[in-house]
Design a protein around this motif. Structure first.
Motif, PDB file in Angstrom:
ATOM      1  N   TYR A  66     -25.843 -38.474   4.292  1.00 48.55           N
ATOM      2  CA  TYR A  66     -26.394 -39.459   5.276  1.00 48.55           C
ATOM      3  C   TYR A  66     -25.284 -39.787   6.359  1.00 48.55           C
ATOM      4  CZ  TYR A  66     -24.023 -43.436   2.571  1.00 48.55           C
ATOM      5  OH  TYR A  66     -23.016 -43.948   2.071  1.00 48.55           O
ATOM      6  N   GLY A  67     -24.492 -38.852   6.713  1.00 50.04           N
ATOM      7  CA  GLY A  67     -23.544 -38.985   7.821  1.00 50.04           C
ATOM      8  C   GLY A  67     -24.239 -39.022   9.007  1.00 50.04           C
ATOM      9  N   ILE A  68     -23.760 -39.579   9.915  1.00 55.00           N
ATOM     10  CA  ILE A  68     -24.384 -40.156  11.319  1.00 55.00           C
ATOM     11  C   ILE A  68     -23.785 -39.487  12.351  1.00 55.00           C
ATOM     12  CG2 ILE A  68     -25.512 -41.741  13.065  1.00 55.00           C
ATOM     13  CD1 ILE A  68     -27.114 -41.636  10.539  1.00 55.00           C
ATOM     14  N   GLN A  69     -24.011 -38.877  13.375  1.00 55.44           N
ATOM     15  CA  GLN A  69     -23.301 -38.145  14.421  1.00 55.44           C
ATOM     16  C   GLN A  69     -23.213 -39.065  15.654  1.00 55.44           C
ATOM     17  OE1 GLN A  69     -24.411 -34.431  15.927  1.00 55.44           O
ATOM     18  NE2 GLN A  69     -21.940 -33.811  16.243  1.00 55.44           N
ATOM     19  N   ASP A  70     -21.843 -39.387  16.078  1.00 53.19           N
ATOM     20  CA  ASP A  70     -21.994 -40.326  17.276  1.00 53.19           C
ATOM     21  C   ASP A  70     -22.104 -39.744  18.466  1.00 53.19           C
ATOM     22  OD1 ASP A  70     -20.741 -43.056  18.137  1.00 53.19           O
ATOM     23  OD2 ASP A  70     -19.572 -41.593  19.453  1.00 53.19           O
ATOM     24  N   GLU A  71     -23.126 -40.461  19.327  1.00 57.03           N
ATOM     25  CA  GLU A  71     -23.622 -39.694  20.501  1.00 57.03           C
ATOM     26  C   GLU A  71     -22.365 -39.536  21.338  1.00 57.03           C
ATOM     27  OE1 GLU A  71     -26.473 -42.443  22.154  1.00 57.03           O
ATOM     28  OE2 GLU A  71     -27.818 -42.145  20.437  1.00 57.03           O
ATOM     29  N   LYS A  72     -21.171 -40.353  21.364  1.00 57.37           N
ATOM     30  CA  LYS A  72     -20.172 -40.116  22.497  1.00 57.37           C
ATOM     31  C   LYS A  72     -19.182 -39.160  21.954  1.00 57.37           C
ATOM     32  CE  LYS A  72     -20.884 -44.587  24.578  1.00 57.37           C
ATOM     33  NZ  LYS A  72     -20.242 -45.858  25.160  1.00 57.37           N
ATOM     34  N   SER A  73     -18.571 -39.532  20.723  1.00 54.31           N
ATOM     35  CA  SER A  73     -17.442 -38.791  20.388  1.00 54.31           C
ATOM     36  C   SER A  73     -18.053 -37.577  19.612  1.00 54.31           C
ATOM     37  CB  SER A  73     -16.764 -39.552  19.216  1.00 54.31           C
ATOM     38  OG  SER A  73     -17.369 -39.885  18.203  1.00 54.31           O
ATOM     39  N   GLY A  74     -19.277 -37.386  19.254  1.00 51.80           N
ATOM     40  CA  GLY A  74     -19.625 -36.360  18.322  1.00 51.80           C
ATOM     41  C   GLY A  74     -19.053 -36.289  16.913  1.00 51.80           C
ATOM     42  N   LEU A  75     -18.379 -37.200  16.566  1.00 52.22           N
ATOM     43  CA  LEU A  75     -17.854 -37.142  14.989  1.00 52.22           C
ATOM     44  C   LEU A  75     -18.872 -37.775  14.047  1.00 52.22           C
ATOM     45  CD1 LEU A  75     -14.297 -39.081  15.805  1.00 52.22           C
ATOM     46  CD2 LEU A  75     -14.851 -36.680  15.359  1.00 52.22           C
ATOM     47  N   VAL A  76     -18.813 -37.287  12.994  1.00 45.55           N
ATOM     48  CA  VAL A  76     -19.712 -37.605  11.615  1.00 45.55           C
ATOM     49  C   VAL A  76     -19.312 -38.462  10.894  1.00 45.55           C
ATOM     50  CG1 VAL A  76     -21.443 -36.741   9.971  1.00 45.55           C
ATOM     51  CG2 VAL A  76     -21.035 -35.500  12.262  1.00 45.55           C
ATOM     52  N   GLY A  77     -19.791 -39.712  10.387  1.00 44.16           N
ATOM     53  CA  GLY A  77     -19.401 -40.656   9.610  1.00 44.16           C
ATOM     54  C   GLY A  77     -20.722 -41.532   9.323  1.00 44.16           C
ATOM     55  N   PRO A  78     -20.405 -42.242   8.119  1.00 35.08           N
ATOM     56  CA  PRO A  78     -21.499 -42.951   7.486  1.00 35.08           C
ATOM     57  C   PRO A  78     -21.672 -44.364   8.311  1.00 35.08           C
ATOM     58  CG  PRO A  78     -19.565 -43.334   6.091  1.00 35.08           C
ATOM     59  CD  PRO A  78     -19.274 -42.124   7.050  1.00 35.08           C
TER      60      PRO A  78
ATOM     61  N   ARG B 232     -23.882 -29.128   3.187  1.00 37.46           N
ATOM     62  CA  ARG B 232     -23.787 -30.015   4.529  1.00 37.46           C
ATOM     63  C   ARG B 232     -22.381 -30.729   4.761  1.00 37.46           C
ATOM     64  NH1 ARG B 232     -25.839 -29.144   9.392  1.00 37.46           N
ATOM     65  NH2 ARG B 232     -26.562 -31.060  10.298  1.00 37.46           N
ATOM     66  N   GLY B 233     -21.799 -31.075   3.702  1.00 39.25           N
ATOM     67  CA  GLY B 233     -20.531 -31.588   3.905  1.00 39.25           C
ATOM     68  C   GLY B 233     -19.497 -30.926   4.513  1.00 39.25           C
ATOM     69  N   VAL B 234     -19.514 -29.582   4.300  1.00 41.73           N
ATOM     70  CA  VAL B 234     -18.352 -28.412   4.711  1.00 41.73           C
ATOM     71  C   VAL B 234     -18.681 -28.438   6.185  1.00 41.73           C
ATOM     72  CG1 VAL B 234     -17.998 -26.000   4.654  1.00 41.73           C
ATOM     73  CG2 VAL B 234     -18.703 -26.991   2.891  1.00 41.73           C
ATOM     74  N   THR B 235     -19.758 -28.570   7.114  1.00 45.13           N
ATOM     75  CA  THR B 235     -20.102 -28.241   8.266  1.00 45.13           C
ATOM     76  C   THR B 235     -19.561 -29.811   8.959  1.00 45.13           C
ATOM     77  OG1 THR B 235     -22.162 -29.330   8.310  1.00 45.13           O
ATOM     78  CG2 THR B 235     -22.222 -26.761   8.131  1.00 45.13           C
ATOM     79  N   VAL B 236     -19.472 -30.746   8.425  1.00 45.73           N
ATOM     80  CA  VAL B 236     -19.020 -31.917   8.863  1.00 45.73           C
ATOM     81  C   VAL B 236     -17.423 -31.991   8.973  1.00 45.73           C
ATOM     82  CG1 VAL B 236     -18.622 -34.529   8.269  1.00 45.73           C
ATOM     83  CG2 VAL B 236     -20.775 -33.571   7.791  1.00 45.73           C
ATOM     84  N   ILE B 237     -16.918 -31.476   8.037  1.00 50.89           N
ATOM     85  CA  ILE B 237     -15.395 -31.317   8.334  1.00 50.89           C
ATOM     86  C   ILE B 237     -15.000 -30.424   9.339  1.00 50.89           C
ATOM     87  CG2 ILE B 237     -13.275 -30.320   7.007  1.00 50.89           C
ATOM     88  CD1 ILE B 237     -14.475 -31.163   4.359  1.00 50.89           C
ATOM     89  N   MET B 238     -15.780 -29.345   9.624  1.00 52.18           N
ATOM     90  CA  MET B 238     -15.477 -28.399  10.569  1.00 52.18           C
ATOM     91  C   MET B 238     -15.781 -29.221  11.921  1.00 52.18           C
ATOM     92  SD  MET B 238     -14.654 -25.292   9.848  1.00 52.18           S
ATOM     93  CE  MET B 238     -15.132 -24.687  11.420  1.00 52.18           C
ATOM     94  N   ASN B 239     -16.847 -29.928  12.112  1.00 50.59           N
ATOM     95  CA  ASN B 239     -17.360 -30.848  13.202  1.00 50.59           C
ATOM     96  C   ASN B 239     -15.875 -31.799  13.589  1.00 50.59           C
ATOM     97  OD1 ASN B 239     -19.523 -32.093  15.000  1.00 50.59           O
ATOM     98  ND2 ASN B 239     -18.589 -33.663  14.056  1.00 50.59           N
ATOM     99  N   ASN B 240     -15.544 -32.534  12.721  1.00 55.35           N
ATOM    100  CA  ASN B 240     -14.657 -33.566  12.772  1.00 55.35           C
ATOM    101  C   ASN B 240     -13.197 -33.188  13.196  1.00 55.35           C
ATOM    102  OD1 ASN B 240     -16.960 -35.329  12.374  1.00 55.35           O
ATOM    103  ND2 ASN B 240     -15.963 -36.211  10.527  1.00 55.35           N
ATOM    104  N   SER B 241     -12.982 -32.170  12.682  1.00 57.17           N
ATOM    105  CA  SER B 241     -11.689 -31.440  12.980  1.00 57.17           C
ATOM    106  C   SER B 241     -11.467 -30.783  14.382  1.00 57.17           C
ATOM    107  CB  SER B 241     -11.222 -30.548  11.966  1.00 57.17           C
ATOM    108  OG  SER B 241     -11.933 -29.529  11.819  1.00 57.17           O
ATOM    109  N   LYS B 242     -12.755 -30.580  14.985  1.00 58.25           N
ATOM    110  CA  LYS B 242     -12.985 -29.760  16.346  1.00 58.25           C
ATOM    111  C   LYS B 242     -12.362 -28.293  16.417  1.00 58.25           C
ATOM    112  CE  LYS B 242     -12.789 -34.129  18.765  1.00 58.25           C
ATOM    113  NZ  LYS B 242     -12.430 -35.190  19.854  1.00 58.25           N
TER     114      LYS B 242
END
Length: 508
Positions: A85-97, A373-383
């Motif tokens: 249930y990670g949420i992607q922030d509209e401004k930063s693009g980061l994903v977090g609960p 799905r958690g794998v793609t979150v790591i990729m996204n947050n580390s840019k």
């Protein structure tokens, strides 16, 4: 007697050191850690984005990810949570609960799998499906190949038209017992479902979620290149069906050649040669009709009919379209489970306990989907995703014609592993790759075809996709055994895809 109660001295030494391939959950945990470690080595970077959010060619630049070691460690720690249930922030693009924005996690698919488990378990508890499968197996005892071809063809049509892939997770509870009843093994069911639907998605013709998104990002019409893609669909679908049927006949003739093996009770489910045909009562028939209606309605509810029938990705939806996704489908199957229980005259206690047991039985594949799905979150947050895209941009420059098309296909393979979402992959890669076709004198539609073929080919086997890893978990087939089954087919498809995209490039 169980193995735990056996005297250790009586056990044979060869069993002590025997390697056992890890479970799907363990495979995904290893992949998660590996991607997390690679993110330390890959420089963070980003492209400038236009008003549609697509990267601008030539605008790549290094950026600071803004993540400390503690932040990265937190991403690894929360990967399963963000995968749910990670949420992607509209401004930063980061994903977090605790972010504010759109849902990035797979909570919808997670609940869908649990709801499917509840529904299928309730149906089996009525006895209607067991008898129905036995009766169908008896009628098709000499036409098993026709059944396999029919199932795969339907899935392939749905895949090429509207990207029918994750939805196939709901069919394992029906198809696995049916294949066992026909004298096949569980791998035949997996082969009919994953490659069956996957080949349709690989050769998407008007699929709005793959071809539609990619064509829009490449600034071409959805219909551009449809002849090439349709020809690919015919040939590759025929090859895939023939491959699965060949394996099925081999296993039926000699069960010892099964790659998946048989679980306790699997061989007892063979009813094709039974002398007596199971009788279906009026109640059983009512339950089976209800099951058929539920699955038919599920298919109807997710198909974007206006886009599929008009060939326009941005077509105005028809008034009868529902546009349902996994949250609505999860609710559908929960309601259907209760309805089946009422039709079968189950008591409140029995129905409640059966629904709970069904959801519990399906928790393993549901967790597998979350980890993927958690794998793609790591990729996204580390840019680091844009850095991978930038390296691909450098590889395909300066090539021409057929070689260019083949390179586009090949370089998209690792990217498809990192971004299993077809729409996300297309949105990021196509604005960069499509303009490169102009310099190579190749139609942009060939790039779209090569891209979707790469995405579809990888999604037939990579462990980061819910369709593959969740499917083998639902069928209770080892992932390593599925790889042994599918790799010759992957090699054949690889050669055929390269030939098709090279021919398409040469003709343009």
């Amino acid at each position: 007697m169980s193995a735990t109660s056996t005297d250790p001295g009586t056990q044979e030494p060869r069993h002590r050191g025997k390697f056992t391939f890890p479970s799907a959950l363990t495979v995904l945990a290893i992949v998660t850690v590996a991607v997390w470690l690679l993110a330390f080595l890959i420089p963070s970077g980003a492209y400038d984005r236009n008003d549609k959010g697509a990267p601008v060619q030539g605008s790549y630049h290094r950026v600071d990810s803004g993540q400390s070691f503690v932040d990265r460690l937190n991403d690894l720690f929360l990967a399963p949570v963000n995968g749910l249930y990670g949420i992607q922030d509209e401004k930063s693009g980061l994903v977090g609960p605790d972010m504010a924005g759109e849902l990035y996690g797979s909570a919808g698919v997670f609940l869908f799998v649990l709801a499917i488990g509840a529904f299928i378990t309730v149906v089996f508890a009525t006895g209607a499906l067991d008898r129905g499968i036995g009766r169908l197996a008896h009628r098709l005892r000499e036409r098993g190949a026709m059944l396999i071809a029919g199932v795969m063809l339907v899935f392939a049509v749905l895949g090429t038209v509207e990207g029918f892939a994750e939805e196939t997770l709901g069919f394992y509870g029906l198809i696995v017992p049916l294949m066992l009843a026909l004298g096949y093994d569980r791998m035949v069911a997996v082969g009919a479902i994953i490659p069956g639907a996957g080949i349709g998605v690989l050769c998407s013709t008007v699929n709005p979620f793959a071809t539609g998104v990619a064509s829009s990002a490449a600034d071409i019409s959805l219909g551009d290149g449809i002849i090439l893609r349709f020809a690919m669909w015919i040939v590759l679908t025929a090859v895939t069906i023939a491959y699965v049927i060949r394996y099925a006949r081999r296993v039926q003739k000699n069960p010892a050649r099964s790659l998946s093996g048989f679980l306790p009770g699997d061989r007892e489910q063979t009813a094709a040669d039974a002398g007596e045909v199971p009788e279906l009562t009026g109640l059983h028939k009512a339950v089976l009709v209800l099951v058929a209606l539920v699955f038919a309605f599920m298919i109807f509810s997710v198909v974007p009919w206006s886009s599929a029938l008009t060939g326009k990705a941005d077509a105005t939806p028809y008034g009868f379209e529902l546009g349902w996704s996994f949250p609505q489908l999860a609710a559908l199957f929960l309601v259907a489970a209760v309805l089946v229980g009422c039709v079968a005259r189950m008591g409140e206690q029995q129905l409640s306990s059966t629904i709970i047991q069904g959801a519990a039985d399906f928790i393993s594949p549901a967790l597998v989907i979350v980890l993927a799905r958690g794998v793609t979150v790591i990729m996204n947050n580390s840019k680091v995703t844009d850095t991978v895209l930038h390296s691909i941009e450098g590889v395909v420059k300066g090539t021409s014609s057929g070689l260019f098309a083949v390179i586009v296909f090949v370089v998209n393979l690792p990217l498809a592993f990192l971004i299993p979402s077809t729409s996300g992959h297309a949105t990021l890669a196509m604005p960069i790759l499509a303009p490169l076709a102009d310099f190579a004198g190749v139609s942009r539609s060939v790039v779209v075809t090569a891209w979707q073929a790469a995405s579809g080919w990888m999604n037939l086997w990579v462990p980061t996709t819910a369709v593959t890893i969740g499917g083998v978990a639902l069928a209770k087939v080892g992932y390593d055994k599925y790889l042994r089954f599918v790799w010759p087919l992957l090699a054949i498809l690889f050669v055929l895809i390269c030939a098709f995209v090279a021919l398409g490039a040469a003709l343009t």
